[in-house]
Design a protein around this motif. Sequence first.
Motif, PDB file in Angstrom:
ATOM      1  N   ASP A  50       6.159   8.556   0.598  1.00  0.00           N
ATOM      2  CA  ASP A  50       5.260   7.783   1.443  1.00  0.00           C
ATOM      3  C   ASP A  50       5.089   8.720   2.528  1.00  0.00           C
ATOM      4  O   ASP A  50       6.022   9.262   2.996  1.00  0.00           O
ATOM      5  CB  ASP A  50       6.026   6.580   1.879  1.00  0.00           C
ATOM      6  N   PRO A  51       3.682   8.849   2.992  1.00  0.00           N
ATOM      7  CA  PRO A  51       3.647   9.977   4.259  1.00  0.00           C
ATOM      8  C   PRO A  51       4.374   9.506   5.626  1.00  0.00           C
ATOM      9  O   PRO A  51       4.924  10.339   6.069  1.00  0.00           O
ATOM     10  CB  PRO A  51       2.163   9.657   4.473  1.00  0.00           C
ATOM     11  N   ARG A  52       4.697   8.203   5.706  1.00  0.00           N
ATOM     12  CA  ARG A  52       5.519   7.606   6.941  1.00  0.00           C
ATOM     13  C   ARG A  52       7.059   8.286   6.835  1.00  0.00           C
ATOM     14  O   ARG A  52       7.610   8.983   7.677  1.00  0.00           O
ATOM     15  CB  ARG A  52       5.638   6.205   7.058  1.00  0.00           C
ATOM     16  N   PHE A  53       7.792   8.199   5.667  1.00  0.00           N
ATOM     17  CA  PHE A  53       8.859   8.763   5.317  1.00  0.00           C
ATOM     18  C   PHE A  53       8.904  10.222   5.381  1.00  0.00           C
ATOM     19  O   PHE A  53       9.813  11.066   6.126  1.00  0.00           O
ATOM     20  CB  PHE A  53       9.484   8.406   3.902  1.00  0.00           C
ATOM     21  N   ILE A  54       7.920  10.942   5.019  1.00  0.00           N
ATOM     22  CA  ILE A  54       7.847  12.323   4.942  1.00  0.00           C
ATOM     23  C   ILE A  54       7.747  12.869   6.292  1.00  0.00           C
ATOM     24  O   ILE A  54       8.309  13.841   6.727  1.00  0.00           O
ATOM     25  CB  ILE A  54       6.919  13.042   4.089  1.00  0.00           C
ATOM     26  N   ILE A  55       6.851  12.459   7.016  1.00  0.00           N
ATOM     27  CA  ILE A  55       6.405  12.944   8.399  1.00  0.00           C
ATOM     28  C   ILE A  55       7.692  12.580   9.337  1.00  0.00           C
ATOM     29  O   ILE A  55       8.041  13.347  10.037  1.00  0.00           O
ATOM     30  CB  ILE A  55       5.169  12.174   8.889  1.00  0.00           C
ATOM     31  N   GLY A  56       8.161  11.502   9.199  1.00  0.00           N
ATOM     32  CA  GLY A  56       9.343  10.881  10.130  1.00  0.00           C
ATOM     33  C   GLY A  56      10.644  11.904   9.920  1.00  0.00           C
ATOM     34  O   GLY A  56      11.017  12.140  10.802  1.00  0.00           O
ATOM     35  N   ALA A  57      10.768  12.322   8.449  1.00  0.00           N
ATOM     36  CA  ALA A  57      11.963  13.248   8.194  1.00  0.00           C
ATOM     37  C   ALA A  57      11.556  14.699   8.843  1.00  0.00           C
ATOM     38  O   ALA A  57      12.650  15.154   9.381  1.00  0.00           O
ATOM     39  CB  ALA A  57      11.860  13.258   6.692  1.00  0.00           C
ATOM     40  N   VAL A  58      10.170  15.114   8.888  1.00  0.00           N
ATOM     41  CA  VAL A  58      10.266  16.136   9.241  1.00  0.00           C
ATOM     42  C   VAL A  58      10.203  16.224  10.940  1.00  0.00           C
ATOM     43  O   VAL A  58      10.956  17.250  11.662  1.00  0.00           O
ATOM     44  CB  VAL A  58       8.654  16.544   9.069  1.00  0.00           C
ATOM     45  N   GLY A  71      11.236  10.226  15.122  1.00  0.00           N
ATOM     46  CA  GLY A  71      11.162  10.517  13.614  1.00  0.00           C
ATOM     47  C   GLY A  71      11.780   9.362  12.750  1.00  0.00           C
ATOM     48  O   GLY A  71      11.498   9.010  11.767  1.00  0.00           O
ATOM     49  N   PHE A  72      12.813   9.096  13.283  1.00  0.00           N
ATOM     50  CA  PHE A  72      13.850   7.965  12.559  1.00  0.00           C
ATOM     51  C   PHE A  72      13.088   6.568  12.399  1.00  0.00           C
ATOM     52  O   PHE A  72      13.134   6.282  11.519  1.00  0.00           O
ATOM     53  CB  PHE A  72      15.159   7.841  13.231  1.00  0.00           C
ATOM     54  N   ALA A  73      12.354   6.413  13.579  1.00  0.00           N
ATOM     55  CA  ALA A  73      11.715   4.976  13.753  1.00  0.00           C
ATOM     56  C   ALA A  73      10.725   4.966  12.516  1.00  0.00           C
ATOM     57  O   ALA A  73      10.038   4.125  11.905  1.00  0.00           O
ATOM     58  CB  ALA A  73      10.963   5.003  15.010  1.00  0.00           C
ATOM     59  N   ILE A  74       9.907   6.232  12.435  1.00  0.00           N
ATOM     60  CA  ILE A  74       8.592   6.575  11.361  1.00  0.00           C
ATOM     61  C   ILE A  74       9.460   6.356  10.206  1.00  0.00           C
ATOM     62  O   ILE A  74       8.764   5.761   9.339  1.00  0.00           O
ATOM     63  CB  ILE A  74       7.969   7.740  11.743  1.00  0.00           C
ATOM     64  N   MET A  75      10.401   7.028   9.917  1.00  0.00           N
ATOM     65  CA  MET A  75      11.086   6.982   8.623  1.00  0.00           C
ATOM     66  C   MET A  75      11.453   5.555   8.072  1.00  0.00           C
ATOM     67  O   MET A  75      11.428   5.223   6.896  1.00  0.00           O
ATOM     68  CB  MET A  75      12.207   7.857   8.521  1.00  0.00           C
TER      69      MET A  75
END
Length: 253
Positions: A141-149, A201-205
């Motif tokens: 999911d883009p949210r997980f990938i973006i948040g992880a980065v 980032g954690f909140a987005i992930m």
Amino acid sequence: MDTTTIQYIAMAWAILGVIMFPILLKIPQPYGRHSKLNWGPLIDNKLGWVIMESPSFIIFVALILFGPKNPETVLWILFSLWAIHYFNRSFIFPFRTRTQGKKMPVVIMFSAIIFNLVNATLNGYWLGFVAPPYPDSWLTDPRFIIGAVIFLSGFYINQMADKKLIGLRKSGQKGYFVPRGWLFNYISCPNFFGELVEWTGFAIMAWNLPALSFAVWTAANLIPRALDHHRWYKEYFKDEYPRKRKAIIPFLV
């Protein structure tokens, strides 16, 4: 507590963070370079740091490992990121610092304990007890990938900033020095900026209210501290301090 109750508590906690933000802007936290003797009993800086930060590691880890849920892949990743950050913050970072003889007010230590208890409990209980399971598809999911980065970028910034700040004071040296180079060319507190980026980032992930509430409180706590540090730098070093440098967010704040 059920899912709805935890979400309401997280929303209330986030709203309290927003309310406290302008108050914290006016009250410098009296430890480190801002230490004051009129805040009551003092405790050794390193010992106080371990005591106040370790609940974030211990409680979160315990709630995940001993909760009723069987952690799936995504949850293990979130668990690992939190645990790595707070193991370092609680048990490694304070013993890397060169702050022999420094003290912090006990009241500050206890306020930090409460802060960490709430955040670790909200996030640990949500993930370990009541959160809907993350499907494996969440990994793409883009949210997980973006948040992880974003999280990993913030973690790197935080670690590099800590290393540079610790390196300013050679073994046996006392006093303060102007940090220069890298992100210090743009902001006074890259270490705080890194943490702010991390937990955003954690909140987005994680994409849940407890994680969002923690990101809100991270901003409410660290932005005022960074502004205090920035003012102190400018007053202490006067003309020696770079005037174009911001406090915590490059080119903005």
